[in-house]
Design a protein around this motif. Structure first.
Motif, short mmCIF file in Angstrom:
data_model
loop_
_atom_site.label_atom_id
_atom_site.label_comp_id
_atom_site.label_asym_id
_atom_site.label_seq_id
_atom_site.Cartn_x
_atom_site.Cartn_y
_atom_site.Cartn_z
N LEU A 83 87.91 74.70 1.64
CA LEU A 83 89.16 73.99 1.43
C LEU A 83 89.61 73.31 2.71
O LEU A 83 89.37 73.78 3.82
N GLU A 84 90.29 72.19 2.52
CA GLU A 84 90.82 71.43 3.65
C GLU A 84 91.85 72.25 4.41
O GLU A 84 92.69 72.91 3.80
N ARG A 85 91.79 72.20 5.73
CA ARG A 85 92.80 72.87 6.53
C ARG A 85 94.06 72.00 6.56
O ARG A 85 93.99 70.81 6.89
N LEU A 86 95.18 72.60 6.21
CA LEU A 86 96.43 71.85 6.12
C LEU A 86 97.23 71.99 7.40
O LEU A 86 97.27 73.06 8.02
N GLY A 87 97.88 70.93 7.79
CA GLY A 87 98.74 70.97 8.96
C GLY A 87 100.09 71.57 8.63
O GLY A 87 100.46 71.72 7.46
N LEU A 121 102.62 68.37 2.72
CA LEU A 121 103.12 68.35 1.34
C LEU A 121 102.30 69.29 0.46
O LEU A 121 102.86 70.01 -0.37
N LYS A 122 100.99 69.29 0.64
CA LYS A 122 100.15 70.17 -0.18
C LYS A 122 100.50 71.64 0.04
O LYS A 122 100.57 72.43 -0.90
N ALA A 170 99.09 64.48 -4.77
CA ALA A 170 98.76 65.71 -4.05
C ALA A 170 98.36 66.83 -5.01
O ALA A 170 97.43 67.60 -4.74
N LEU A 171 99.05 66.92 -6.14
CA LEU A 171 98.72 67.94 -7.13
C LEU A 171 97.32 67.72 -7.71
O LEU A 171 96.54 68.66 -7.87
N ALA A 172 97.02 66.48 -8.02
CA ALA A 172 95.69 66.16 -8.56
C ALA A 172 94.61 66.48 -7.53
O ALA A 172 93.54 67.01 -7.88
N GLU A 173 94.87 66.18 -6.26
CA GLU A 173 93.90 66.47 -5.22
C GLU A 173 93.70 67.97 -5.04
O GLU A 173 92.57 68.45 -4.88
N GLU A 195 90.28 70.04 -5.46
CA GLU A 195 89.77 70.83 -4.33
C GLU A 195 89.48 72.27 -4.74
O GLU A 195 88.45 72.85 -4.37
N TYR A 196 90.40 72.88 -5.52
CA TYR A 196 90.19 74.26 -5.97
C TYR A 196 88.96 74.34 -6.86
O TYR A 196 88.17 75.28 -6.77
N ALA A 197 88.81 73.33 -7.75
CA ALA A 197 87.66 73.33 -8.66
C ALA A 197 86.36 73.16 -7.89
O ALA A 197 85.37 73.87 -8.15
N ASP A 198 86.35 72.23 -6.93
CA ASP A 198 85.13 71.99 -6.15
C ASP A 198 84.74 73.21 -5.32
O ASP A 198 83.55 73.50 -5.12
N ALA A 199 85.74 73.92 -4.81
CA ALA A 199 85.47 75.09 -3.97
C ALA A 199 85.19 76.35 -4.79
O ALA A 199 84.86 77.39 -4.24
#
Length: 238
Positions: free
Chosen positions: A4-8, A12-13, A46-49, A53-57
């Motif tokens: 998963l992408e590291r969030l700053g 917003l995510k 952001a919700l769609a992304e 991301e959860y599905a891909d991971a």
């Protein structure tokens, strides 16, 4: 996708994830935009992304769009294990926090989350959610005078667990008061007059209420008296 992408900080995510974790029902992108202060289009993207991301991971949870809103779900691959785990909760003895919260709902139903918090002096949302999952508490309506807040009451399973024919068989709460002043306080609380005042005055009188009942048995013990087999340890405030 490796991970998963590291969030700053302040992303917003990240904020959306936090809001979704504490939401009992699906939440629309519009409502989430109001809560975050972000543009509805940005929130929807952001919700769609996040969902992708959860599905891909291949995480143990998923973000799905259902019933006009977004909600977190457990992964279908783990359905059987999750179901067994949730069902096992019914075999656990209720914690003190659960007994206290259940007592407030039982003696003051219908009551909102804010109403429970006003009596206990702490946030009880997690405990209420746990009691709903156990089938002891249910949604019984909405409070039109307080922003359509959800109102909760007890269930048939609650009566069965504590050996009661009806709510009228609950032991008088005044019997558990240590003195006359506490009895007057309980009578006012159950009449509904002081609850609205407490909600309006917020935290100013919470400490006073807890001190007033702090030296004697609390409402949780009254429920335990109705069904002593349900008292004891378990999950705490969740």
């Amino acid at each position: 996708m490796a991970g998963l992408e590291r969030l700053g900080d302040g992303s917003l995510k990240g904020l959306l994830e936090a809001l979704l974790l504490v939401s009992d029902d699906s939440v629309s992108a519009t409502d989430l935009a109001k809560a975050t202060g972000a543009a509805p289009g940005d929130v929807a993207s952001a919700l769609a992304e996040l969902s992708a991301e959860y599905a891909d991971a291949n995480r143990g949870f998923q973000l799905r769009e259902v019933a006009g809103g977004w909600r977190l779900f457990t992964h279908p691959a783990f359905h059987d294990q999750v179901a067994d785990y949730v069902l096992s909760w019914d075999q656990r003895r209720l914690s003190q926090a659960a007994l206290e919260t259940l007592a407030v709902v039982a003696y003051h139903q219908p009551v909102s989350r804010d109403g429970v918090r006003a009596v206990r002096g702490v946030n009880s949302d997690g405990v209420i959610a746990s009691l709903r999952e156990k089938g002891l508490v249910r949604e019984v309506g909405r409070d039109a005078e307080h922003g359509q807040a959800v109102l909760f009451g007890t269930t048939r399973a609650f009566l069965e667990r504590f050996g009661l024919r009806s709510i009228h068989d609950l032991p008088p709460l005044e019997d558990f008061a240590p003195d006359e002043q506490s009895k007057r306080f309980i009578r006012e609380r159950l009449s509904g007059r002081s609850l609205e005042s407490t909600l309006e005055e917020a935290s100013d009188d919470i400490d006073d209420e807890r001190d007033l009942l702090g030296d004697g048995p609390d409402a949780g013990e009254a429920v335990a008296e109705a069904g002593p087999e349900a008292a004891g340890g378990g999950r705490g405030d969740e």
